[in-house]
Design an enzyme around this catalytic site. Structure first.
Site, mmCIF file in Angstrom:
data_model
loop_
_atom_site.group_PDB
_atom_site.id
_atom_site.type_symbol
_atom_site.label_atom_id
_atom_site.label_comp_id
_atom_site.label_asym_id
_atom_site.label_seq_id
_atom_site.Cartn_x
_atom_site.Cartn_y
_atom_site.Cartn_z
ATOM 1 N N ARG A 175 0.691 -1.249 -0.046
ATOM 2 C CA ARG A 175 0.051 0.023 0.012
ATOM 3 C C ARG A 175 0.968 1.439 0.061
ATOM 4 N NH1 ARG A 175 -4.007 -2.724 3.802
ATOM 5 N NH2 ARG A 175 -3.430 -1.439 5.509
ATOM 6 N N ARG A 179 9.674 6.334 -2.677
ATOM 7 C CA ARG A 179 10.134 7.636 -3.803
ATOM 8 C C ARG A 179 11.250 8.117 -3.606
ATOM 9 N NH1 ARG A 179 5.110 10.123 -2.061
ATOM 10 N NH2 ARG A 179 3.278 9.217 -2.880
ATOM 11 N N ARG A 251 -8.028 -6.714 14.313
ATOM 12 C CA ARG A 251 -7.524 -5.790 15.267
ATOM 13 C C ARG A 251 -8.559 -4.835 15.511
ATOM 14 N NH1 ARG A 251 -3.355 -7.416 17.667
ATOM 15 N NH2 ARG A 251 -2.186 -5.380 17.758
ATOM 16 N N ARG A 281 0.479 5.749 16.733
ATOM 17 C CA ARG A 281 0.421 7.044 16.152
ATOM 18 C C ARG A 281 -0.333 8.067 16.731
ATOM 19 N NH1 ARG A 281 -2.995 6.056 10.494
ATOM 20 N NH2 ARG A 281 -4.941 5.069 11.464
ATOM 21 N N GLU A 304 -3.262 6.460 19.470
ATOM 22 C CA GLU A 304 -3.744 5.104 18.855
ATOM 23 C C GLU A 304 -3.152 4.050 19.423
ATOM 24 O OE1 GLU A 304 -5.143 5.858 14.776
ATOM 25 O OE2 GLU A 304 -4.853 3.870 14.233
ATOM 26 N N TYR A 352 -9.985 -5.208 3.875
ATOM 27 C CA TYR A 352 -9.560 -4.055 4.010
ATOM 28 C C TYR A 352 -10.051 -3.095 2.795
ATOM 29 C CZ TYR A 352 -7.480 0.510 4.995
ATOM 30 O OH TYR A 352 -7.336 1.691 5.286
ATOM 31 N N ASP A 354 -10.489 0.754 1.161
ATOM 32 C CA ASP A 354 -10.509 2.220 1.301
ATOM 33 C C ASP A 354 -11.953 2.661 1.002
ATOM 34 O OD1 ASP A 354 -8.113 3.109 2.354
ATOM 35 O OD2 ASP A 354 -7.358 2.763 0.328
HETATM 36 P P1 FAD Z 1 -18.443 0.460 8.256
HETATM 37 O O1 FAD Z 1 -18.231 1.899 7.986
HETATM 38 O O2 FAD Z 1 -17.792 -0.117 9.073
HETATM 39 O O3 FAD Z 1 -20.016 0.344 8.300
HETATM 40 C C1 FAD Z 1 -20.572 -0.672 8.804
HETATM 41 C C2 FAD Z 1 -21.857 -0.455 9.737
HETATM 42 O O4 FAD Z 1 -22.481 -1.435 10.073
HETATM 43 C C3 FAD Z 1 -21.467 0.400 11.226
HETATM 44 O O5 FAD Z 1 -21.886 1.439 11.171
HETATM 45 C C4 FAD Z 1 -21.872 -0.809 12.047
HETATM 46 O O6 FAD Z 1 -22.418 -0.388 13.110
HETATM 47 C C5 FAD Z 1 -22.954 -1.400 11.296
HETATM 48 N N1 FAD Z 1 -23.370 -2.677 11.893
HETATM 49 C C6 FAD Z 1 -22.550 -3.825 11.699
HETATM 50 N N2 FAD Z 1 -23.036 -5.041 12.241
HETATM 51 C C7 FAD Z 1 -24.390 -4.626 12.480
HETATM 52 C C8 FAD Z 1 -25.558 -5.437 12.852
HETATM 53 N N3 FAD Z 1 -25.549 -6.476 13.255
HETATM 54 N N4 FAD Z 1 -26.848 -4.638 13.469
HETATM 55 C C9 FAD Z 1 -26.832 -3.229 12.898
HETATM 56 N N5 FAD Z 1 -25.796 -2.328 12.240
HETATM 57 C C10 FAD Z 1 -24.329 -3.208 12.353
HETATM 58 N N6 FAD Z 1 -10.312 4.594 3.631
HETATM 59 C C11 FAD Z 1 -9.878 5.589 3.256
HETATM 60 O O7 FAD Z 1 -10.335 5.542 2.044
HETATM 61 N N7 FAD Z 1 -9.056 6.411 3.712
HETATM 62 C C12 FAD Z 1 -8.682 6.633 4.925
HETATM 63 O O8 FAD Z 1 -7.822 7.402 5.308
HETATM 64 C C13 FAD Z 1 -9.151 5.567 5.813
HETATM 65 N N8 FAD Z 1 -8.581 5.446 7.223
HETATM 66 C C14 FAD Z 1 -9.048 4.334 7.862
HETATM 67 C C15 FAD Z 1 -8.570 4.321 9.451
HETATM 68 C C16 FAD Z 1 -8.983 3.342 10.079
HETATM 69 C C17 FAD Z 1 -8.456 3.358 11.426
HETATM 70 C C18 FAD Z 1 -9.821 2.377 9.472
HETATM 71 C C19 FAD Z 1 -10.153 1.009 10.402
HETATM 72 C C20 FAD Z 1 -10.271 2.292 8.170
HETATM 73 C C21 FAD Z 1 -9.915 3.151 7.353
HETATM 74 N N9 FAD Z 1 -10.539 3.462 6.128
HETATM 75 C C22 FAD Z 1 -9.962 4.546 5.360
HETATM 76 C C23 FAD Z 1 -11.446 2.527 5.438
HETATM 77 C C24 FAD Z 1 -12.675 3.088 5.709
HETATM 78 O O9 FAD Z 1 -13.345 3.139 7.251
HETATM 79 C C25 FAD Z 1 -13.845 1.895 4.995
HETATM 80 O O10 FAD Z 1 -13.629 1.859 3.584
HETATM 81 C C26 FAD Z 1 -15.311 2.443 5.276
HETATM 82 O O11 FAD Z 1 -15.689 2.363 6.842
HETATM 83 C C27 FAD Z 1 -16.264 1.020 4.661
HETATM 84 O O12 FAD Z 1 -17.551 1.389 5.002
HETATM 85 P P2 FAD Z 1 -18.533 0.221 5.262
HETATM 86 O O13 FAD Z 1 -19.887 0.547 5.099
HETATM 87 O O14 FAD Z 1 -17.902 -1.005 4.520
HETATM 88 O O15 FAD Z 1 -18.303 -0.045 6.763
HETATM 89 N N1 UDP Z 2 3.654 0.845 8.153
HETATM 90 C C1 UDP Z 2 4.703 1.063 8.984
HETATM 91 N N2 UDP Z 2 5.385 2.146 9.528
HETATM 92 C C2 UDP Z 2 4.816 3.349 9.153
HETATM 93 C C3 UDP Z 2 3.484 3.307 8.370
HETATM 94 C C4 UDP Z 2 3.002 2.067 7.966
HETATM 95 O O1 UDP Z 2 5.296 -0.003 9.181
HETATM 96 O O2 UDP Z 2 5.169 4.459 9.596
HETATM 97 C C5 UDP Z 2 3.190 -0.387 7.902
HETATM 98 C C6 UDP Z 2 2.060 -0.834 8.858
HETATM 99 O O3 UDP Z 2 2.098 -2.185 8.781
HETATM 100 C C7 UDP Z 2 0.823 -0.445 7.968
HETATM 101 C C8 UDP Z 2 1.138 -0.612 6.340
HETATM 102 O O4 UDP Z 2 2.700 -0.344 6.492
HETATM 103 O O5 UDP Z 2 -0.250 -1.356 8.311
HETATM 104 C C9 UDP Z 2 0.453 0.088 5.574
HETATM 105 O O6 UDP Z 2 0.483 1.605 5.642
HETATM 106 P P1 UDP Z 2 -1.114 2.416 5.852
HETATM 107 O O7 UDP Z 2 -0.753 3.620 5.820
HETATM 108 O O8 UDP Z 2 -1.705 1.886 4.460
HETATM 109 O O9 UDP Z 2 -1.649 1.809 7.168
HETATM 110 P P2 UDP Z 2 -3.226 1.386 7.584
HETATM 111 O O10 UDP Z 2 -4.116 2.035 6.668
HETATM 112 O O11 UDP Z 2 -2.870 0.047 7.733
HETATM 113 O O12 UDP Z 2 -3.137 2.083 8.861
#
Ligand code: FAD
Ligand code: UDP
Length: 386
Positions: A175, A179, A251, A281, A304, A352, A354
């Protein structure tokens, strides 16, 4: 049976909301439920009550995509503000640019190499190993060599994933770019931005259609008597089956909130790569809304922490280790044998995704459902490979 259908959608994140909207626009009815008291799933944003800062409640979310149709769809529902994501990484008592770029390399080694020199230097450190690399560790050693790998990736990844990097797939590290220029943009997509009023307002706008009914604070398990023709389930796949075959590994994250004087760290995200720092972070939410920064003299930070998800914890990152994949296959067989349900989203497909990919896939799911309804066919349990 031709004509409009009523689709019960579990989960009001991006996946559920986009499916609801697209079905509604094609003349169907959507009843969407979520157990939380807000829409937008894990992308939820809310103003911090003490400071007024817009907080990314379930962790930092930056929208980035090359998919023009997804970008247009989102822009039709909210004002996307320009935002360029930069991440810094602490190693020892130094602060570096992440992803690893020419500045990171020159700073780390105390050199002033040109792009070509740095490329040759890193190539000479790369360790051959398995070809193509299967594990995160093999990918890292091949990608940047042992010194940079151990400084920037090994400790962070152990904290983030709770397992040895040799057990994680190479795809996680892929991911990130490497550069040999001074470009420190975290993402490389053409479109990048953050909704001016936050993601929750954007999702509320997507759901604002007369053929969509929303019920918050409602669990799927309590909604079985809602009359519907088909169900879309965007919750965890193993939960749909009451974890009958066992639990898929996730996780979970814990965020330690602190209110501090603004500015605190001078950037949105600072990674802490050293293994002896317990958190992964620190996010300073103010920096996600640069257009309103000048208004605030108080700031909100999240430290976090990552841990294995137990019963009752919010599932964040699917682990997808070898055992998880075997169990996933068994759940997929069950799901395919279950009539009347389509599984979607990051939890429903245990992947996973986005946000842009989640939206694109949701559009595909809605199109598949509308087509199947029109032809009176049984919709698929999964529209994309799991
Ligand atoms: P979710 O957002 O998880 O929605 C699912 C919903 O279903 C939830 O509201 C939950 O409450 C509900 N639900 C589940 N089970 C039940 C049940 N049995 N009954 C009723 N309700 C229920 N993507 C990016 O593009 N850019 C980012 O910078 C980025 N950062 C992220 C950082 C973190 C820490 C994480 C974990 C993910 C990140 N993502 C990011 C990914 C992004 O969160 C997901 O793409 C997005 O949440 C997907 O949407 P979803 O609707 O599939 O799932
Ligand atoms: N990662 C790392 N050090 C950093 C940034 C990222 O080891 O400073 C690793 C980590 O395992 C992470 C992965 O690279 O899960 C992918 O990075 P990304 O920013 O996509 O992380 P995530 O969306 O999992 O937070």
């Amino acid at each position: 049976m031709a004509g409009p259908r009523t689709v019960l959608i579990v989960g009001a994140g991006f996946t559920g909301a986009v499916i609801a909207r697209k079905l509604a626009e094609q003349g169907h009815r959507a009843i969407i439920i979520d157990e939380r008291d807000h829409v937008a799933g894990n992308c939820h944003t809310a103003r911090d009550t003490a400071t007024g800062v817009m907080v990314h409640v379930y962790g930092p979310h930056i929208f980035h995509t090359d998919d023009d149709a997804v970008w247009e769809f989102l822009n039709a529902h909210c004002a996307m503000m320009p935002y360029r994501h930069q991440v810094k990484a602490r190693v020892g008592n130094q602060v570096y640019a992440m992803p690893i770029n020419l500045h990171t390399i020159n700073q780390f080694f105390g050199t002033a190499m040109s792009p070509q020199e740095a490329q040759g230097f890193v190539a000479a450190q790369a360790e051959a190993g398995e070809d193509p690399p299967q594990s995160f560790e093999a990918q890292g050693l091949r990608f940047v060599g042992r010194t940079l790998y151990q400084a920037f990736f090994e400790g962070y990844t152990r904290k983030q994933w709770g397992v040895e990097p040799s057990r994680l797939p190479a795809s996680i590290l892929k991911r990130l770019p490497l550069r040999f220029t001074y470009d420190d943009n975290y993402f490389f997509h053409r479109h990048q931005g953050i909704p001016r009023e936050g993601y929750t307002a954007a999702v509320a706008s997507i759901l604002d259609h007369p053929a969509i009914t929303l019920h918050l604070s409602t669990r799927a398990e309590e909604a079985r008597d809602i009359t519907h023709d088909h169900m879309v389930y965007t919750g965890p796949l193993d939960r749909y089956f009451d974890h009958a075959l066992g639990r898929l590994g996730y996780r979970t994250l814990r965020f330690e909130r602190e209110e501090v004087a603004a500015p605190y760290q001078g950037t949105a995200v600072m990674n802490y790569c050293d293994a002896d720092v317990p958190f992964t972070r620190i996010t300073e939410h103010l920096y996600f809304a640069p257009w309103e920064m000048a208004q605030f003299d108080r700031s909100v930070i999240y430290r976090e922490y990552s841990a294995s998800a137990g019963t009752g914890d919010i599932p964040y990152y699917p682990l997808r280790l070898i055992d998880d994949k075997a169990l996933l296959e068994r759940y997929v067989v069950r799901a395919r044998a279950t009539e009347g349900v389509t599984f979607a989203g990051r939890l429903g497909s245990y992947a996973y995704l986005d946000m842009d990919v989640a939206i694109r896939r949701a559009m595909d799911v809605a199109q598949h459902l509308a087509g199947a309804f029109a032809r009176d066919q049984r919709p698929a349990a999964f529209v994309h490979p799991v």
